[in-house]
Design a protein around this motif. Structure first.
Motif, PDB file in Angstrom:
ATOM      1  N   LYS A   1       0.835  -1.204   0.000  1.00  6.81           N
ATOM      2  CA  LYS A   1       0.000   0.000   0.000  1.00  6.81           C
ATOM      3  C   LYS A   1       0.869   1.253   0.000  1.00  6.81           C
ATOM      4  CE  LYS A   1      -4.062  -2.001   2.253  1.00  6.81           C
ATOM      5  NZ  LYS A   1      -4.965  -1.946   3.438  1.00  6.81           N
ATOM      6  N   GLY A   2       0.541   2.147  -0.919  1.00  5.99           N
ATOM      7  CA  GLY A   2       1.241   3.417  -0.978  1.00  5.99           C
ATOM      8  C   GLY A   2       2.620   3.363  -1.606  1.00  5.99           C
ATOM      9  N   THR A   3       3.005   2.197  -2.130  1.00  2.00           N
ATOM     10  CA  THR A   3       4.354   2.074  -2.710  1.00  2.00           C
ATOM     11  C   THR A   3       4.370   2.319  -4.216  1.00  2.00           C
ATOM     12  OG1 THR A   3       4.106  -0.308  -3.094  1.00  2.00           O
ATOM     13  CG2 THR A   3       4.985   0.380  -0.946  1.00  2.00           C
ATOM     14  N   ASN A   4       3.187   2.444  -4.829  1.00  2.00           N
ATOM     15  CA  ASN A   4       3.087   2.618  -6.287  1.00  2.00           C
ATOM     16  C   ASN A   4       3.794   1.491  -7.041  1.00  2.00           C
ATOM     17  OD1 ASN A   4       1.555   5.024  -6.248  1.00  2.00           O
ATOM     18  ND2 ASN A   4       3.412   6.223  -5.845  1.00  2.00           N
ATOM     19  N   THR A   5       3.704   0.286  -6.476  1.00  2.00           N
ATOM     20  CA  THR A   5       4.268  -0.883  -7.155  1.00  2.00           C
ATOM     21  C   THR A   5       3.286  -1.372  -8.212  1.00  2.00           C
ATOM     22  OG1 THR A   5       5.462  -1.544  -5.165  1.00  2.00           O
ATOM     23  CG2 THR A   5       5.135  -3.229  -6.847  1.00  2.00           C
ATOM     24  N   ALA A   6       3.755  -1.504  -9.423  1.00  2.00           N
ATOM     25  CA  ALA A   6       2.877  -1.920 -10.521  1.00  2.00           C
ATOM     26  C   ALA A   6       2.569  -3.408 -10.427  1.00  2.00           C
ATOM     27  CB  ALA A   6       3.533  -1.611 -11.857  1.00  2.00           C
ATOM     28  N   CYS A   7       1.404  -3.776 -10.910  1.00  2.00           N
ATOM     29  CA  CYS A   7       1.070  -5.196 -11.055  1.00  2.00           C
ATOM     30  C   CYS A   7       2.099  -5.852 -11.967  1.00  2.00           C
ATOM     31  CB  CYS A   7      -0.324  -5.332 -11.644  1.00  2.00           C
ATOM     32  SG  CYS A   7      -0.845  -7.028 -11.984  1.00  2.00           S
TER      33      CYS A   7
END
Length: 556
Positions: A531-537
């Motif tokens: 959450k909140g890390t802007n990690t892409a799928c």
């Protein structure tokens, strides 16, 4: 008993990152028509004659048949469970019964038939089983007015009656369980224990006043399933939650424990505990008049109950065989072995005197009695028509954890010789401290079997953060932990995009299925919070952000 949850994803060591550049040791194969079946060293003519790593399906079939766990029946997909497997099932049955009784669960039995109208009442539920439902349409020469289903599961059989049984909120929670068989008419290739048309299980069905109480029980049961695999079957599992696509039909959510089969690189669902929410209670009008929150009992309102269902099946026996078995046959963990110790007389020749033979008979009887008094399950093989070597192979095939040999030399030294089934280690045990030393050996075997299985699972669970690495990792028999958006359309595309094998011209394992990878679970223990890390799928082409780490792999 509480299950011990390991550090990462339910395993007790970190997952290893995987890169396609590291996969130089990809499995190789030979064409099916040119495959050589490796003979097992030391096996008799009645032993396993194909290696586990050469032809896994044939190996699995032989181990079950020659290890006397099953026999085939004349109806495809149905199997006879011989004492060698049923007694393992009974050991698990007895333990699980004790544990759920502590929770207030009571056993009962419902019929195996259900009317079509009742089965169809919960549409999402029946949609999940429609292709597998077996129907009774005729009695003798007469057609039935309405066809009757043989239960694929029992929600729609049990729940209509709960509506009339539960009279007051004070009776809650109501916890029921039954031990029974169910029928799911699989059209895929049936496999003993894994995909059979009739199988045995326990199925728990519980009703609760609150969502919180129901949710707590879901995880409590899942802990018992983790214990069953860890403490009894010596198999590590990853506990987690199924994605929306993979959850039980009709449930709010499904939790699971997922195991891993190293020989095939495939995962297998070990057991499931479902939070059904109020879906079935609203369908079958299972309600009570309950006190309003924060009010006295004089003010009540109609409340639909919160329900759970949970089950493990004889599939656990197949998982045990596939994980632990070797080229000599079964390898059974001591805690579930019907016979934990086999006694074999040795060293008897034509010149052995009658006095020595009598002493051996007495020593065998004393040894057996000593072990039985210590609650160790033991058998003696006194058959004179077979040599000691034949007996060694026979009991190795059946997976007995520990062999004790007693002969003239052992009587002289005061020590029985032993051989461990799991790793072949040999040594001696003093008759003076026989029960204690045998118990220590059995505990060591149990622990070592789990440790070896854990190491294989841990080594084959890879963290994947680049799509280019995903399919190569799957093709190298790994499970993958990936950042995932949790959307069903993305899950479908991952499965489609990971079908097939490595690039054309590269070597691959022909035994590995060409099926794509599916989601196995969202592990409760996440490597990190996304959450909140802007990690892409992970999936190439998906523009959404990942919500959770999700475990993917090919699966049974």
């Amino acid at each position: 008993m509480e299950a011990t949850h390991e550090v990462i994803c339910g395993l007790d060591a970190p997952c290893h990152a995987f890169s396609a550049k590291q996969s130089s040791a990809a499995p190789t194969w030979t064409p099916k028509n040119g495959r050589q079946k490796k003979k097992t060293s030391g096996a008799s003519l009645s032993g396993v004659d194909v290696a586990k790593e050469v032809d896994f399906p044939s190996w699995y079939q032989q181990v079950l048949l020659k290890g006397e766990m099953i026999d085939y029946y004349d109806i495809s997909g149905c199997y006879i469970l011989r004492p060698g497997s049923w007694e393992i099932w009974e050991i698990l049955h007895e333990w699980f019964n004790r544990e759920i009784r502590k929770m207030g669960v009571r056993n009962c039995s419902f019929p195996l038939f259900v009317t079509e109208d009742m089965l169809n009442k919960e549409q999402n539920h029946i949609d999940g089983f429609s292709a597998e439902v077996a129907w009774v349409t005729q009695s003798g020469s007469s057609k039935l007015d309405k066809k009757i289903a043989i239960r694929p599961t029992s929600e729609t059989i049990i729940y209509p009656y709960l509506a009339s049984w539960i009279k007051s909120w004070r009776e809650l929670p109501l916890r029921l369980n039954q031990w029974n068989s169910v029928v799911r008419w699989e059209f895929k290739n049936p496999q003993p224990f894994l995909r059979s048309r009739e199988f045995y299980w326990q199925e728990g069905h519980t009703s609760h006043l609150s969502c919180q109480g129901a949710d707590q029980e879901v995880l409590q049961i899942l802990d018992l399933y983790s214990c069953l695999y860890h403490d009894f079957l010596a198999i590590p599992v990853v506990p987690g939650r199924k994605t929306e696509k993979e959850k039980f039909a009709g449930a709010d959510y499904t939790t699971t424990v997922e195991a891993y089969i190293p020989a095939t690189g495939r995962a297998i669902q070990g057991a499931t505990s479902h939070g059904l929410g109020q879906n079935f209670s609203k369908m079958f009008n299972i309600t009570v008049e309950a006190p309003c929150e924060g009010q006295s009992e004089e003010r009540t309102k109609k409340t639909f109950l919160w329900q759970n269902s949970w089950a493990y099946s004889t599939r656990v026996l197949g998982v045990m065989v596939m994980v632990h078995g070797d080229d000599k046959g079964l390898v059974i963990p001591p805690r579930v072995a019907p016979a934990q110790v086999i006694l074999v007389p040795v060293g008897i020749t034509a010149s052995t005197t009658e006095d020595v033979k009598q002493s051996l008979v007495e020593a065998m009887a004393d040894t057996r009695e000593t072990l039985q008094d210590a609650d160790i399950r033991v058998e003696s093989d006194l058959r004179e028509e077979y040599s000691p070597g034949w007996k060694f192979n026979h009991w190795e095939l059946k997976g007995v954890p520990l062999r004790l040999e007693i002969g003239p030399k052992e009587l002289q030294t005061g020590c029985a010789s032993y051989a461990r089934r799991d790793n072949g280690d040999k040594g001696s045990i003093s008759f003076a401290s026989l029960a204690a030393q045998v118990a220590e050996q059995l505990a060591s075997i149990q622990s070592d079997m789990y440790t070896r299985a854990l190491e294989k699972f841990r080594d084959n669970l890879k963290i994947i953060t680049n799509w280019a690495d995903f399919t190569p990792a799957i093709n190298c028999k790994h499970l993958c932990l990936v950042p995932f958006c949790l959307k069903e359309d993305c899950e479908d595309k991952i499965k489609k995009m990971s079908e097939g094998t490595l690039d054309p011209g590269s070597e691959h394992d022909a035994r590995a299925p060409s099926m794509g990878a599916k989601s196995l679970c969202i592990p409760f223990q996440q490597p990190s919070d996304l959450k909140g890390t802007n990690t892409a799928c992970l999936r190439e082409g998906c523009e959404r952000m990942a919500e959770k780490w999700c475990m993917f792999g090919r699966s049974y």
